[in-house]
Design a protein around this motif. Structure first.
Motif, PDB file in Angstrom:
ATOM      1  N   MET A 170       0.823  -1.201   0.000  1.00  0.00           N
ATOM      2  CA  MET A 170       0.000   0.000   0.000  1.00  0.00           C
ATOM      3  C   MET A 170       0.864   1.259   0.000  1.00  0.00           C
ATOM      4  SD  MET A 170      -3.078  -1.038   2.618  1.00  0.00           S
ATOM      5  CE  MET A 170      -3.802   0.568   2.491  1.00  0.00           C
ATOM      6  N   VAL A 171       1.997   1.214   0.726  1.00  0.00           N
ATOM      7  CA  VAL A 171       2.852   2.382   0.817  1.00  0.00           C
ATOM      8  C   VAL A 171       3.435   2.730  -0.532  1.00  0.00           C
ATOM      9  CG1 VAL A 171       4.940   3.293   1.883  1.00  0.00           C
ATOM     10  CG2 VAL A 171       3.373   1.904   3.235  1.00  0.00           C
ATOM     11  N   ARG A 172       3.755   1.688  -1.321  1.00  0.00           N
ATOM     12  CA  ARG A 172       4.416   1.914  -2.592  1.00  0.00           C
ATOM     13  C   ARG A 172       3.581   2.756  -3.551  1.00  0.00           C
ATOM     14  NH1 ARG A 172       6.092  -2.919  -6.764  1.00  0.00           N
ATOM     15  NH2 ARG A 172       7.002  -1.609  -8.375  1.00  0.00           N
ATOM     16  N   LEU A 173       2.288   2.594  -3.515  1.00  0.00           N
ATOM     17  CA  LEU A 173       1.424   3.346  -4.424  1.00  0.00           C
ATOM     18  C   LEU A 173       1.315   4.814  -4.026  1.00  0.00           C
ATOM     19  CD1 LEU A 173      -1.381   0.709  -5.036  1.00  0.00           C
ATOM     20  CD2 LEU A 173       0.344   1.483  -6.655  1.00  0.00           C
ATOM     21  N   GLY A 174       1.580   5.150  -2.781  1.00  0.00           N
ATOM     22  CA  GLY A 174       1.683   6.541  -2.388  1.00  0.00           C
ATOM     23  C   GLY A 174       0.410   7.162  -1.845  1.00  0.00           C
ATOM     24  N   ARG A 175       0.603   8.276  -1.150  1.00  0.00           N
ATOM     25  CA  ARG A 175      -0.487   8.997  -0.473  1.00  0.00           C
ATOM     26  C   ARG A 175      -1.553   9.461  -1.465  1.00  0.00           C
ATOM     27  NH1 ARG A 175      -1.197  13.324   3.668  1.00  0.00           N
ATOM     28  NH2 ARG A 175      -2.522  14.911   2.698  1.00  0.00           N
ATOM     29  N   SER A 176      -1.123  10.073  -2.554  1.00  0.00           N
ATOM     30  CA  SER A 176      -2.087  10.627  -3.509  1.00  0.00           C
ATOM     31  C   SER A 176      -2.983   9.542  -4.084  1.00  0.00           C
ATOM     32  CB  SER A 176      -1.359  11.361  -4.637  1.00  0.00           C
ATOM     33  OG  SER A 176      -0.738  12.531  -4.151  1.00  0.00           O
ATOM     34  N   PHE A 177      -2.379   8.374  -4.374  1.00  0.00           N
ATOM     35  CA  PHE A 177      -3.200   7.285  -4.909  1.00  0.00           C
ATOM     36  C   PHE A 177      -4.278   6.886  -3.923  1.00  0.00           C
ATOM     37  CE2 PHE A 177      -4.214   2.776  -4.893  1.00  0.00           C
ATOM     38  CZ  PHE A 177      -4.789   2.645  -6.147  1.00  0.00           C
ATOM     39  N   TRP A 178      -3.938   6.778  -2.652  1.00  0.00           N
ATOM     40  CA  TRP A 178      -4.925   6.285  -1.696  1.00  0.00           C
ATOM     41  C   TRP A 178      -6.026   7.302  -1.417  1.00  0.00           C
ATOM     42  CZ3 TRP A 178      -5.498   1.445  -1.470  1.00  0.00           C
ATOM     43  CH2 TRP A 178      -4.415   0.598  -1.692  1.00  0.00           C
ATOM     44  N   PHE A 179      -5.736   8.592  -1.534  1.00  0.00           N
ATOM     45  CA  PHE A 179      -6.822   9.576  -1.476  1.00  0.00           C
ATOM     46  C   PHE A 179      -7.715   9.442  -2.717  1.00  0.00           C
ATOM     47  CE2 PHE A 179      -4.550  11.908   1.902  1.00  0.00           C
ATOM     48  CZ  PHE A 179      -5.635  12.268   2.692  1.00  0.00           C
ATOM     49  N   LEU A 180      -7.088   9.221  -3.876  1.00  0.00           N
ATOM     50  CA  LEU A 180      -7.860   8.998  -5.098  1.00  0.00           C
ATOM     51  C   LEU A 180      -8.695   7.737  -4.974  1.00  0.00           C
ATOM     52  CD1 LEU A 180      -8.502   9.667  -8.076  1.00  0.00           C
ATOM     53  CD2 LEU A 180      -6.431   8.382  -8.705  1.00  0.00           C
ATOM     54  N   TRP A 181      -8.100   6.687  -4.437  1.00  0.00           N
ATOM     55  CA  TRP A 181      -8.816   5.422  -4.251  1.00  0.00           C
ATOM     56  C   TRP A 181     -10.002   5.599  -3.298  1.00  0.00           C
ATOM     57  CZ3 TRP A 181     -10.037   2.315  -0.141  1.00  0.00           C
ATOM     58  CH2 TRP A 181     -10.451   1.007  -0.428  1.00  0.00           C
ATOM     59  N   SER A 182      -9.792   6.321  -2.203  1.00  0.00           N
ATOM     60  CA  SER A 182     -10.878   6.539  -1.229  1.00  0.00           C
ATOM     61  C   SER A 182     -12.018   7.329  -1.856  1.00  0.00           C
ATOM     62  CB  SER A 182     -10.343   7.275   0.003  1.00  0.00           C
ATOM     63  OG  SER A 182      -9.339   6.532   0.646  1.00  0.00           O
ATOM     64  N   SER A 183     -11.672   8.335  -2.647  1.00  0.00           N
ATOM     65  CA  SER A 183     -12.699   9.109  -3.351  1.00  0.00           C
ATOM     66  C   SER A 183     -13.468   8.226  -4.326  1.00  0.00           C
ATOM     67  CB  SER A 183     -12.043  10.280  -4.088  1.00  0.00           C
ATOM     68  OG  SER A 183     -12.988  10.953  -4.894  1.00  0.00           O
ATOM     69  N   THR A 184     -12.729   7.368  -5.035  1.00  0.00           N
ATOM     70  CA  THR A 184     -13.361   6.441  -5.975  1.00  0.00           C
ATOM     71  C   THR A 184     -14.317   5.501  -5.253  1.00  0.00           C
ATOM     72  OG1 THR A 184     -11.440   6.502  -7.447  1.00  0.00           O
ATOM     73  CG2 THR A 184     -12.903   4.611  -7.653  1.00  0.00           C
ATOM     74  N   ALA A 185     -13.904   4.992  -4.096  1.00  0.00           N
ATOM     75  CA  ALA A 185     -14.764   4.091  -3.332  1.00  0.00           C
ATOM     76  C   ALA A 185     -16.060   4.783  -2.922  1.00  0.00           C
ATOM     77  CB  ALA A 185     -14.012   3.586  -2.093  1.00  0.00           C
ATOM     78  N   SER A 186     -15.954   6.028  -2.475  1.00  0.00           N
ATOM     79  CA  SER A 186     -17.143   6.762  -2.042  1.00  0.00           C
ATOM     80  C   SER A 186     -18.071   7.066  -3.214  1.00  0.00           C
ATOM     81  CB  SER A 186     -16.720   8.070  -1.358  1.00  0.00           C
ATOM     82  OG  SER A 186     -17.851   8.782  -0.893  1.00  0.00           O
ATOM     83  N   SER A 187     -17.504   7.564  -4.311  1.00  0.00           N
ATOM     84  CA  SER A 187     -18.336   7.931  -5.459  1.00  0.00           C
ATOM     85  C   SER A 187     -18.977   6.704  -6.104  1.00  0.00           C
ATOM     86  CB  SER A 187     -17.525   8.709  -6.492  1.00  0.00           C
ATOM     87  OG  SER A 187     -16.496   7.917  -7.040  1.00  0.00           O
ATOM     88  N   ASN A 188     -18.265   5.575  -6.095  1.00  0.00           N
ATOM     89  CA  ASN A 188     -18.841   4.380  -6.702  1.00  0.00           C
ATOM     90  C   ASN A 188     -19.870   3.706  -5.810  1.00  0.00           C
ATOM     91  OD1 ASN A 188     -17.588   3.352  -9.477  1.00  0.00           O
ATOM     92  ND2 ASN A 188     -16.066   4.569  -8.393  1.00  0.00           N
ATOM     93  N   LEU A 189     -19.775   3.895  -4.519  1.00  0.00           N
ATOM     94  CA  LEU A 189     -20.862   3.452  -3.656  1.00  0.00           C
ATOM     95  C   LEU A 189     -22.128   4.239  -3.989  1.00  0.00           C
ATOM     96  CD1 LEU A 189     -22.020   1.847  -1.341  1.00  0.00           C
ATOM     97  CD2 LEU A 189     -20.973   3.465   0.262  1.00  0.00           C
ATOM     98  N   ALA A 190     -21.961   5.538  -4.216  1.00  0.00           N
ATOM     99  CA  ALA A 190     -23.094   6.363  -4.646  1.00  0.00           C
ATOM    100  C   ALA A 190     -23.614   5.902  -6.004  1.00  0.00           C
ATOM    101  CB  ALA A 190     -22.664   7.828  -4.719  1.00  0.00           C
ATOM    102  N   ASP A 191     -22.691   5.603  -6.925  1.00  0.00           N
ATOM    103  CA  ASP A 191     -23.088   5.106  -8.244  1.00  0.00           C
ATOM    104  C   ASP A 191     -23.920   3.841  -8.118  1.00  0.00           C
ATOM    105  OD1 ASP A 191     -21.702   7.149  -9.477  1.00  0.00           O
ATOM    106  OD2 ASP A 191     -19.963   5.923  -9.997  1.00  0.00           O
ATOM    107  N   GLY A 192     -23.489   2.931  -7.207  1.00  0.00           N
ATOM    108  CA  GLY A 192     -24.193   1.666  -7.049  1.00  0.00           C
ATOM    109  C   GLY A 192     -25.619   1.843  -6.568  1.00  0.00           C
ATOM    110  N   VAL A 193     -25.806   2.725  -5.598  1.00  0.00           N
ATOM    111  CA  VAL A 193     -27.156   2.992  -5.104  1.00  0.00           C
ATOM    112  C   VAL A 193     -28.031   3.562  -6.222  1.00  0.00           C
ATOM    113  CG1 VAL A 193     -28.531   4.346  -3.481  1.00  0.00           C
ATOM    114  CG2 VAL A 193     -26.366   3.330  -2.739  1.00  0.00           C
ATOM    115  N   LEU A 194     -27.471   4.495  -6.977  1.00  0.00           N
ATOM    116  CA  LEU A 194     -28.242   5.158  -8.030  1.00  0.00           C
ATOM    117  C   LEU A 194     -28.484   4.233  -9.220  1.00  0.00           C
ATOM    118  CD1 LEU A 194     -29.461   7.972  -8.417  1.00  0.00           C
ATOM    119  CD2 LEU A 194     -27.379   8.619  -9.646  1.00  0.00           C
ATOM    120  N   LYS A 195     -27.458   3.460  -9.601  1.00  0.00           N
ATOM    121  CA  LYS A 195     -27.556   2.599 -10.781  1.00  0.00           C
ATOM    122  C   LYS A 195     -28.628   1.533 -10.618  1.00  0.00           C
ATOM    123  CE  LYS A 195     -24.674  -0.774 -11.276  1.00  0.00           C
ATOM    124  NZ  LYS A 195     -23.436  -1.579 -11.465  1.00  0.00           N
TER     125      LYS A 195
END
Length: 414
Positions: free
Chosen positions: A1-26
């Motif tokens: 996890m460390v290798r991918l870096g801080r910015s990636f994991w913030f991007l990943w967390s944002s993706t997880a949140s937005s796609n949970l929203a996508d799933g409810v809506l879809k």
């Protein structure tokens, strides 16, 4: 996890949140539409409204992703979706929601999705190294599948039955969180040599690049046919599965469990895509996934039972997610950084532009020829598309399966 870096994991967390929203809506939007009408044509309009923005705005959104700071585009798009769905929540709470307001909310949220998704795929190569792209895409795809299907889908099924107003309120909150999480990414995500010429020149350059690149062109056309057929299939599939008059007779909650089963397979597919490609080669793995996914479309038609539907959904998820990881990683490797947003948008215009047409066509055909005709016909189109991509690119592959050719190798030899 460390290798991918801080910015990636913030991007990943944002993706997880937005796609949970996508799933409810879809999942929730079609189920809510079914509660308002049993017309295949009207229900299919929900799928058309969700994908129509790709046809209208993909090229411009891609050009903007190459000119602006990609993180800022994503922040604004997520916050816009939050505002749109908050308004829809208010209307639903006041008892003013009808089918046409539902379609409007889905359409406007889809507009923001185009800008968010294109910038997300273009920003990932700026957040991780080239060597980590497939692994990073696997992690992102896993988050997308868990949010879209494993969690979002059953939640949507429960909300439609118990609290329809929250069907929009929950995604609104999640999109807002997704936008704020992106602020944790360090640095700037604007290309140093951002273009200053007219935007139409940028778009034309992207279209020329896509059309002249044999591998990308073949993959885009195949993806377009597959997505058109799948849009027709799944636009009316809810009518085949849900309700007393359907072939399976499942309830909304059970339909949500089907998409959860899809997500279980998708998680494994996302994580195993790289290993499968290393064993069999990217091209063979990708085409094999597309072929299996297409054949599986026949299972709910031949055996309309929950006992076959759930295992089929697991396999759909597994092969679909693995193929998606390979396609995205390939595009990110083959397209130059300064063209990534635009060529990605051109690719996705071809790949997804037919989805609203397919969704609408599926509803019209089902109205006159029946649901079965749509499901079988869509399967036939998918199988034909897989045959076309194999014929277009297989001549570039030589040697036995142990040669493990990559799509990058194929493109260099075109």
């Amino acid at each position: 996890m460390v290798r991918l870096g801080r910015s990636f994991w913030f991007l990943w967390s944002s993706t997880a949140s937005s796609n949970l929203a996508d799933g409810v809506l879809k999942v929730g939007a079609p189920l809510l539409a079914v509660s308002l009408t049993r017309s295949p044509t009207l229900v299919s309009l929900v799928g058309a409204a969700a994908t129509l923005p790709w046809l209208a705005l993909a090229l411009h959104a891609g050009a903007i992703a190459d000119r602006a700071d990609r993180r800022r585009v994503m922040v604004r798009a997520n916050l816009a979706r939050a505002v749109i769905l908050t308004a829809a929540t208010t209307l639903a709470a006041l008892g003013l929601l009808n089918l046409w307001l539902l379609l409007a909310a889905v359409l406007l949220a889809g507009v923001s999705e185009v800008f968010a998704d294109l910038s997300a795929q273009s920003i990932l190569p700026m957040a991780v190294s080239q060597d980590d792209l497939t692994r990073a895409n696997g992690r992102v795809s896993t988050a997308q599948m868990i949010g879209n299907d494993f969690v979002g889908a059953p939640v949507a099924g429960l909300l439609v039955v118990s609290l329809p107003a929250v069907l929009f309120g929950a995604p609104a909150l999640l999109y807002g969180v997704a936008g704020l999480l992106l602020l944790g990414m360090r640095g700037t995500y604007r290309l140093r040599a951002a273009a200053k010429r007219p935007i139409r020149a940028d778009i034309a350059e992207a279209l020329r690049y896509l059309w002249s690149h044999r591998v990308l062109r073949a993959l885009a056309i195949t993806a377009g046919l597959l997505n058109l057929a799948n849009a027709a299939y799944f636009a009316v599939f809810v009518l085949w599965v849900v309700g007393d008059g359907s072939a399976m007779g499942l309830g909304p909650g059970e339909y949500g469990l089907m998409t959860t089963a899809f997500a279980v397979g998708a998680v494994f597919g996302s994580l195993l895509a790289g290993r499968a490609a290393a064993m069999f080669g990217e091209f063979r793995t990708l085409v094999g996934n597309w072929l299996i996914s297409s054949l599986l479309l026949l299972v709910p038609v031949i055996v309309p039972s929950a006992w076959t539907l759930y295992p089929t959904a697991v396999l759909w998820g597994l092969v679909g997610a693995a193929g998606n990881v390979l396609v995205i990683s390939t595009r990110q490797r083959l397209i130059p950084a300064e063209l990534l947003g635009r060529v990605n948008s051109a690719y996705r215009l071809v790949g997804m532009g037919g989805m609203p047409l397919g969704a609408a066509l599926g509803g019209v055909v089902a109205e006159f020829a029946g649901l079965g005709a749509v499901l079988v016909g869509a399967t036939g189109v998918c199988l034909a598309a897989v045959g076309l991509v194999w014929r277009a690119l297989s001549d570039q592959i030589s040697g036995p399966l142990t040669c493990k050719p990559t799509l990058s190798d194929i493109s260099r030899s075109r």
